[in-house]
Design an enzyme around this catalytic site. Structure first.
Site, mmCIF file in Angstrom:
data_model
loop_
_atom_site.group_PDB
_atom_site.id
_atom_site.type_symbol
_atom_site.label_atom_id
_atom_site.label_comp_id
_atom_site.label_asym_id
_atom_site.label_seq_id
_atom_site.Cartn_x
_atom_site.Cartn_y
_atom_site.Cartn_z
ATOM 1 N N ASN A 118 0.843 -1.197 0.000
ATOM 2 C CA ASN A 118 0.000 0.000 0.000
ATOM 3 C C ASN A 118 0.880 1.250 0.000
ATOM 4 O O ASN A 118 0.841 2.068 0.934
ATOM 5 C CB ASN A 118 -0.930 -0.018 1.219
ATOM 6 C CG ASN A 118 -2.162 0.833 1.023
ATOM 7 O OD1 ASN A 118 -2.280 1.557 0.033
ATOM 8 N ND2 ASN A 118 -3.082 0.770 1.967
ATOM 9 N N HIS A 171 -7.499 2.520 11.151
ATOM 10 C CA HIS A 171 -8.219 1.371 10.590
ATOM 11 C C HIS A 171 -9.479 1.009 11.361
ATOM 12 O O HIS A 171 -10.323 0.288 10.829
ATOM 13 C CB HIS A 171 -7.301 0.146 10.520
ATOM 14 C CG HIS A 171 -6.388 0.128 9.340
ATOM 15 N ND1 HIS A 171 -5.163 0.763 9.332
ATOM 16 C CD2 HIS A 171 -6.509 -0.446 8.118
ATOM 17 C CE1 HIS A 171 -4.576 0.590 8.162
ATOM 18 N NE2 HIS A 171 -5.374 -0.137 7.401
#
Length: 421
Positions: free
Chosen positions: A301, A332
């Site tokens: 990512n 998250h």
């Protein structure tokens, strides 16, 4: 209509991104031919994002629209040095509220979460990247500080709600976005049909591989914890590969969408070979061949890793590594599995630094270096298998699976290495 309905139910993200590609190509053609003025180019991208949000998220699109309005008001009303704390605090507070609300519904009320809300949360997390990127640019004296309030208003809205990055990223800076919108009529990139076809084929190949591995794992799930330890470890590793392939597939289709609009062009490698790698979150082969956990962390990512480094790692004077992974837990959603997974990842990265510092002077021969490379690759794969499963499954069930199959031993050995060396 049945195949389309099945596709929307089984692969909603891929479906929405694929349906957006023709509109991205339309923007490219109209902008290249000079049919859109600068204002209309910004409006096209922003209105496309609003429509996409409403169609895919319904009423939950308000989460993004409210955040965008607050962000633009803060940028236009506060001095540059005061914008970042306000943007960061309000955006993360808004995002955390919805994350906690989802957890309350899932774990306390035992209610299933609406898929549209989950999609809006994923987009809200990406929006957090974009707005904090701008607020950091303001602190560093980026281009946005040189634009008047009237001139910056529309570019900010378009950057925040740009439909090519709304659902899947990748993150580009505000300066890159403005340069692209301003220059696409003057010096347009080459037509992107060939790169879209190539990356589209990659997406299909990844999805085929993921479905094949999923069936294979499902057929052998009954023997889990009954057969030998090696079979269990291989099953867990296969599950982690399936979960990671989904990310590679999503990143690749997001690249397609951005490339279709003209974003991501980095010039010509040769006269007939354009380079479209300007916006990418990761490549399967490059990432999976990483022989160090720290190397995997930097490549996985990619634009998010760069954003985290800029937002947290480079700004923390004490324990920047722990603070960066700690913020990742917050960003998250603060689930138990995420808490364990990210802390194990941070410990493994720390152990990785110490391990290679300790072993490098001792590996003098080519054979020893080759053996070390192979063992380090295996260690990286197993550590990341544990991390990905803990983060993706989120709950205590993921931790139980890792314990029952003894796969959790791998990251624990890495943690132990910190105290030994």
């Amino acid at each position: 209509m049945e195949p389309i309905q099945w596709l929307c139910e089984q692969h909603p993200f891929l479906t929405y991104q694929c349906f957006s590609i023709p509109f991205a190509l339309l923007f490219y053609v109209l902008a290249k031919q000079g049919c859109l003025s600068l204002t209309y180019r910004y409006l096209f991208l922003a209105s496309g994002g609003c429509i996409l949000a409403i169609v895919t998220m319904g009423v939950y699109s308000l989460l993004l629209l409210i955040s965008t309005v607050i962000f633009v008001l803060l940028v236009c009303s506060l001095s540059p040095e005061r914008v970042h704390p306000w943007v960061f605090g309000l955006q993360m507070g808004w995002q955390t509220f919805w994350h906690l609300l989802i957890q309350y519904r899932e774990y306390y009320l035992n209610e299933p979460t609406d898929s549209r809300l989950l999609l809006s949360m994923s987009s809200l997390m990406l929006l957090t990247q974009r707005v904090t990127s701008v607020s950091m640019d303001l602190q560093d004296g980026g281009r946005v500080t040189l634009m008047t309030q009237c001139r910056v208003f529309l570019p900010l809205i378009s950057y925040a709600l740009n439909f090519t990055a709304l659902l899947g990223g990748p993150l580009s800076s505000f300066d890159q976005f403005v340069d692209f919108v301003e220059q696409i009529t003057i010096s347009p990139p080459p037509q992107p049909l060939s790169v879209i076809s190539y990356k589209g084929f990659q997406v299909l190949s990844l999805e085929w591989a993921r479905n094949y591995l999923t069936r294979l794992l499902r057929d052998n799930a009954s023997s889990l914890s009954v057969s030998n330890v090696l079979t269990d470890v291989l099953w867990i590793w296969g599950l982690a590969v399936v979960l990671r392939i989904r990310y590679y597939s999503h990143w690749k289709i997001s690249e397609c969408l951005n490339n279709a609009a003209g974003l991501g062009f980095r010039g010509m490698v040769r006269e007939d070979s354009p380079n479209w790698s300007g916006l990418s979150d990761g490549d399967l082969w490059t990432t999976e061949m990483s022989c160090q956990v720290s190397e995997f962390a930097r490549r996985w990512n990619g634009t998010t890793a760069t954003w985290l480094r800029r937002l947290v790692f480079q700004r923390c004077k004490t324990t920047p590594l722990v603070m960066t992974f700690g913020f990742s837990i917050w960003w998250h959603g603060i689930h138990l599995g995420q808490f364990v997974g990210f802390l194990l990842w941070a410990a493994a990265v720390r152990a990785d630094y110490q391990m290679h510092k300790y072993l490098k002077p001792k590996l003098t021969s080519t054979r020893r270096r080759l053996v070390r490379t192979c063992l380090c690759w295996l260690n990286t794969q197993m550590v990341m298998a544990c991390v990905v499963i803990a983060i993706e499954l989120r709950s205590t069930s993921s931790l139980k699976i890792l314990g029952l199959t003894y796969t959790g031993v791998f990251p624990l050995l890495n943690v132990l290495f910190i105290f030994i060396v």
